[in-house]
Design an enzyme around this catalytic site. Structure first.
Site, PDB file in Angstrom:
ATOM      1  N   HIS A 202       0.849  -1.201   0.000  1.00  0.00           N
ATOM      2  CA  HIS A 202       0.000   0.000   0.000  1.00  0.00           C
ATOM      3  C   HIS A 202       0.878   1.241   0.000  1.00  0.00           C
ATOM      4  O   HIS A 202       1.759   1.374   0.828  1.00  0.00           O
ATOM      5  CB  HIS A 202      -0.886   0.031   1.238  1.00  0.00           C
ATOM      6  CG  HIS A 202      -1.995  -0.977   1.208  1.00  0.00           C
ATOM      7  ND1 HIS A 202      -3.028  -0.963   2.101  1.00  0.00           N
ATOM      8  CD2 HIS A 202      -2.235  -2.014   0.385  1.00  0.00           C
ATOM      9  CE1 HIS A 202      -3.860  -1.949   1.835  1.00  0.00           C
ATOM     10  NE2 HIS A 202      -3.387  -2.612   0.792  1.00  0.00           N
TER      11      HIS A 202
ATOM     12  N   TYR B 133      -8.875   5.039   8.201  1.00  0.00           N
ATOM     13  CA  TYR B 133      -8.991   5.352   9.628  1.00  0.00           C
ATOM     14  C   TYR B 133     -10.078   6.416   9.755  1.00  0.00           C
ATOM     15  O   TYR B 133      -9.924   7.512   9.224  1.00  0.00           O
ATOM     16  CB  TYR B 133      -7.671   5.921  10.167  1.00  0.00           C
ATOM     17  CG  TYR B 133      -6.566   4.895  10.287  1.00  0.00           C
ATOM     18  CD1 TYR B 133      -5.848   4.464   9.174  1.00  0.00           C
ATOM     19  CD2 TYR B 133      -6.226   4.355  11.522  1.00  0.00           C
ATOM     20  CE1 TYR B 133      -4.843   3.518   9.290  1.00  0.00           C
ATOM     21  CE2 TYR B 133      -5.216   3.419  11.655  1.00  0.00           C
ATOM     22  CZ  TYR B 133      -4.529   3.008  10.541  1.00  0.00           C
ATOM     23  OH  TYR B 133      -3.533   2.067  10.666  1.00  0.00           O
TER      24      TYR B 133
ATOM     25  N   PRO C  45      -3.024  -0.534  19.168  1.00  0.00           N
ATOM     26  CA  PRO C  45      -2.809  -0.929  17.767  1.00  0.00           C
ATOM     27  C   PRO C  45      -3.021   0.182  16.728  1.00  0.00           C
ATOM     28  O   PRO C  45      -2.748  -0.028  15.553  1.00  0.00           O
ATOM     29  CB  PRO C  45      -3.835  -2.063  17.560  1.00  0.00           C
ATOM     30  CG  PRO C  45      -4.831  -1.913  18.652  1.00  0.00           C
ATOM     31  CD  PRO C  45      -4.151  -1.238  19.786  1.00  0.00           C
TER      32      PRO C  45
ATOM     33  N   LYS D  48       2.189  -0.642  15.372  1.00  0.00           N
ATOM     34  CA  LYS D  48       3.624  -0.672  15.690  1.00  0.00           C
ATOM     35  C   LYS D  48       4.089  -1.898  16.482  1.00  0.00           C
ATOM     36  O   LYS D  48       5.294  -2.153  16.567  1.00  0.00           O
ATOM     37  CB  LYS D  48       4.000   0.589  16.492  1.00  0.00           C
ATOM     38  CG  LYS D  48       3.985   1.859  15.664  1.00  0.00           C
ATOM     39  CD  LYS D  48       5.201   1.947  14.771  1.00  0.00           C
ATOM     40  CE  LYS D  48       5.105   3.023  13.730  1.00  0.00           C
ATOM     41  NZ  LYS D  48       4.746   2.545  12.397  1.00  0.00           N
TER      42      LYS D  48
ATOM     43  N   TYR E 254       4.447   6.266  10.184  1.00  0.00           N
ATOM     44  CA  TYR E 254       3.580   5.134   9.852  1.00  0.00           C
ATOM     45  C   TYR E 254       4.334   4.076   9.037  1.00  0.00           C
ATOM     46  O   TYR E 254       4.193   2.874   9.277  1.00  0.00           O
ATOM     47  CB  TYR E 254       2.355   5.638   9.082  1.00  0.00           C
ATOM     48  CG  TYR E 254       1.252   4.608   8.977  1.00  0.00           C
ATOM     49  CD1 TYR E 254       0.409   4.364  10.055  1.00  0.00           C
ATOM     50  CD2 TYR E 254       1.081   3.856   7.819  1.00  0.00           C
ATOM     51  CE1 TYR E 254      -0.585   3.408   9.983  1.00  0.00           C
ATOM     52  CE2 TYR E 254       0.086   2.899   7.731  1.00  0.00           C
ATOM     53  CZ  TYR E 254      -0.744   2.672   8.813  1.00  0.00           C
ATOM     54  OH  TYR E 254      -1.720   1.717   8.740  1.00  0.00           O
TER      55      TYR E 254
END
Ligand SMILES: Cc1cc2nc3c(=O)[nH]c(=O)nc-3n(C[C@H](O)[C@H](O)[C@H](O)COP(=O)(O)OP(=O)(O)OC[C@H]3O[C@@H](n4cnc5c(N)ncnc54)[C@H](O)[C@@H]3O)c2cc1C
Length: 403
Positions: free
Chosen positions: A78, A207, A299, A303, A391
């Site tokens: 992605h 998200y 979560p 990580k 990220y």
């Protein structure tokens, strides 16, 4: 009384999760022998559904270690994620913001299967379903691991012990009191997660910040959706029949342009508590803690698994240096170096959690402040770069971490 069965190793590893298995494999590549013991069966560990987002550095390490072949074939790369708020989607272009990095969606239990496969291919010992595990002597120069295996008393005398036995393992609690300091934060909510036979409605993760709570759209394969919604930490799953879950998810992902999730049969359901935890230092004598045994993150930042990988990369390197040069210089820096990354990940995970969830007592002011922050992250390049860099994963050689 019968003498215990003795299995000598340079490094004794407690726990065959991703941390323990990858450590064993990296040590093997460095010519260091280890024995892994695991409380559960191989089937249980291979089927345990958990993480799914791999940072670029994790992917690069698995490839370099020769265990990335299936991940390259089946993993979903992605180049961006979406933040959804005010009923609109906003894409964060991870690839362009980080100079070419990406994340790979590949389930943790698939990584574990690949690591088992590699370990089996060279006959590296793993003992499953061990019981009554005790670790001893790590404050001196003769550490040993004792346990029962199918009725036999066994012991592993070793030079070093790696505690890779997760948050509920025995290694961290075996350290005498007064040596470790604990830092902890418990969030007043959890995630209700499902796996569903439904084509993911988006090619990238979404998200969502909704006034009724957070939601996340992720995926395992092009035909399986992984979806989460914020819930109470003690949520009773029996109150959540599938139609109610879908209705709530659809509401939280709703957008002005009519976005809809694809629905399908739910085949796995669970509630995950959200907490941050760090034990410092990550070492006591000849015992080294790695992964969830030493730290837990919520979560939201994806990580946990990636931190476990970073820890064991450092530990394998330090142990290899020890056997090559005879000095413990790198081993003595293990905790200090790992904790820098751990705290960076704690900060990022806390920030993402705070920006995206609804907090108890959260009023109109707090919600509008979150929207202002999300607006900044999706419109100001510098703010977007901070999210994207964290990220996709900070490089392994953070200042002070250069190996
Ligand atoms: C729902 C969920 C979603 C997540 N999503 C993400 C994500 O997207 N990205 C991410 O990076 N992380 C994520 N995580 C976190 C990630 O799964 C963990 O950080 C990761 O499993 C840590 O690996 P580990 O090897 O340190 O510990 P574990 O995976 O917990 O492995 C520890 C092993 O030790 C064994 N063990 C325990 N006690 C003993 C004993 N006494 N003797 C022998 N063996 C023992 C256990 O059975 C286990 O196999 C998620 C976690 C959950 C729960």
């Amino acid at each position: 009384m019968a003498l215990p069965k003795t299995i000598r190793a340079q490094v004794g590893i407690v726990g065959a999760g991703p941390a323990g298995l990858l450590l064993a494999h990296l040590l093997h590549l460095e010519g260091v022998e280890s024995v892994v013991i695991e409380a559960q069966s191989r089937k249980h560990v291979e089927e345990r559904v958990r993480a799914g987002v791999l940072e670029q550095g994790t992917v690069d390490l698995l490839n370099a270690a020769g265990v990335g072949e299936r991940m390259r074939r089946e993993g979903l790369v992605h180049y961006g994620i979406e933040l959804c708020f005010d009923r609109r989607g906003h894409r964060i272009d991870l690839h362009s913001l980080t100079g070419g990095r990406a994340i790979t969606v590949y389930a943790q239990h698939e990584v574990v299967k690949d690591l088992f496969q590699a370990r089996m291919s060279y006959g590296g010992p793993i003992l499953f379903e061990v019981e009554s595990v005790r670790i001893e002597g790590f404050d001196g120069d003769a550490p040993r691991i004792r346990f029962r295996s199918y009725g036999d008393e066994c012991e592993i005398p070793c030079d070093y012990i790696a505690g890779c036995d997760g948050f509920h393992g025995v290694c961290r609690p075996s350290i005498p009191s007064g040596i470790l300091r604990f830092y902890e934060k418990t969030y007043p909510f959890g995630w209700l997660g499902i796996l569903a036979e439904a084509k993911p409605a988006s090619d990238e993760l979404i998200y969502a910040n909704h006034e009724d709570g957070f939601a996340l759209l992720s995926m395992r394969t092009p035909r399986i959706s992984r979806l989460y919604l914020q819930c109470r930490p003690d949520e009773d799953l029996s109150e959540w029949p599938d139609p109610r879950i879908w209705e709530e998810l659809q509401r939280r992902f709703e957008t002005v342009d009519g976005f809809r999730l694809n629905e399908g049969p739910v085949f796995q359901k669970g509630v995950t508590a959200m907490r941050s935890f760090v034990a410092e230092p990550m070492q006591c004598g000849r015992l080294f803690l790695a992964g969830d045994a030493a730290h837990i993150v919520p979560p939201t930042g994806a990580k946990g698994l990636n931190l476990a990988v970073a820890d064991v990369r450092m530990l394998a390197h330090a142990l290899a240096c020890r056997y090559r040069t005879g000095t413990e210089q790198m081993l003595n820096r293990y905790s200090e170096i790992c904790l820098r990354r751990v705290w960076r990940a704690q900060h990022f995970s806390w920030w993402m959690t705070s920006m995206l969830h609804r907090f108890e007592g959260c009023d109109g002011f707090d919600h509008r402040r979150q929207l202002a922050e999300l607006n900044q992250v999706t419109s100001l390049r510098a703010a977007a770069v901070v999210l994207a860099e964290n990220y996709t994963g900070l490089p392994f050689d953070l200042p002070g971490e250069r190996l």
